[in-house]
Design an enzyme around this catalytic site. Sequence first.
Site, mmCIF file in Angstrom:
data_model
loop_
_atom_site.group_PDB
_atom_site.id
_atom_site.type_symbol
_atom_site.label_atom_id
_atom_site.label_comp_id
_atom_site.label_asym_id
_atom_site.label_seq_id
_atom_site.Cartn_x
_atom_site.Cartn_y
_atom_site.Cartn_z
ATOM 1 N NE ARG A 150 4.069 11.706 -0.151
ATOM 2 C CZ ARG A 150 3.600 13.099 -0.598
ATOM 3 N NH1 ARG A 150 4.116 14.054 -0.204
ATOM 4 N NH2 ARG A 150 2.799 13.014 -1.580
ATOM 5 C CG ASP A 155 11.428 10.111 7.005
ATOM 6 O OD1 ASP A 155 11.086 10.368 5.932
ATOM 7 O OD2 ASP A 155 11.298 10.405 8.311
ATOM 8 N NE ARG A 212 13.948 8.519 12.634
ATOM 9 C CZ ARG A 212 14.665 9.432 11.811
ATOM 10 N NH1 ARG A 212 14.308 9.578 10.663
ATOM 11 N NH2 ARG A 212 15.971 9.631 12.309
#
Length: 245
Positions: free
Chosen positions: A50, A52, A198
């Site tokens: 999923r 972002d 990230r």
Amino acid sequence: MPRYKLSIEYDGAGFCGWQVQQNGVSVQGVLETAIAAFAGEAVTVKGAGRTDAGVHAVGQVAHVDLSREIDTDTIRDAANAHLRPHRVAVLAAEPVADDFDARFSAKRRHYMYRIVNRRAPLALDEGRTFRVARPLDVPAMHAAAQRLVGKHDFTTFRAAECQAASPEKTLDVLDVDRSGDDVMVTAVARSFLHHQVRSMVGSLVLVGDGRWTADDLAAALAARDRSACGPVAPPDGLYLVAVEY
């Protein structure tokens, strides 16, 4: 009801992410609309990751159930025809067993984060990489990254809104390599927390420019506190590159 595995790539810019949401256009949503247009039925496309908003993929995997068998080349070509002008492409479709699940059957996911380490602005790769103007010590980044490999509580590198049941994950690979101005961070694990890659990259950049040491990174991990994380790297440089089954 035949099930098909889809291999997909997309430019995440302009999408609210993979998952269907009410606040924007999603990759999942445009795929479902495209497949429904030629299949003549409502479908649900379930993805392996999923991603972002703003995150890209060159190796996303999904599955879809159809009410009848359709030639796999037709699925690929018809989906791509109806996907225009969205920057999403179905690379291949193949029949799979009924118990195949793009998300839950996955054994490992491979992400790559691309940094361009140079003073000059980006002329061609704006939105597809993270430019860092300060010189980066890539060997120091790689050495520090090894402190994160293994099974840990990654609360520090987890988004506040992460819905995972546990902050514990096993990170199999976290490598940092340079090729010219390109600095590549490769992360491999069965699964990741929300914003984990990230967050780790942002902290590794602090190591690369000399503001943190490897010990600082290890201390941030041990703190199990989101406030101990460095600045989260932007989504522009993150790619889902492969899913292992």
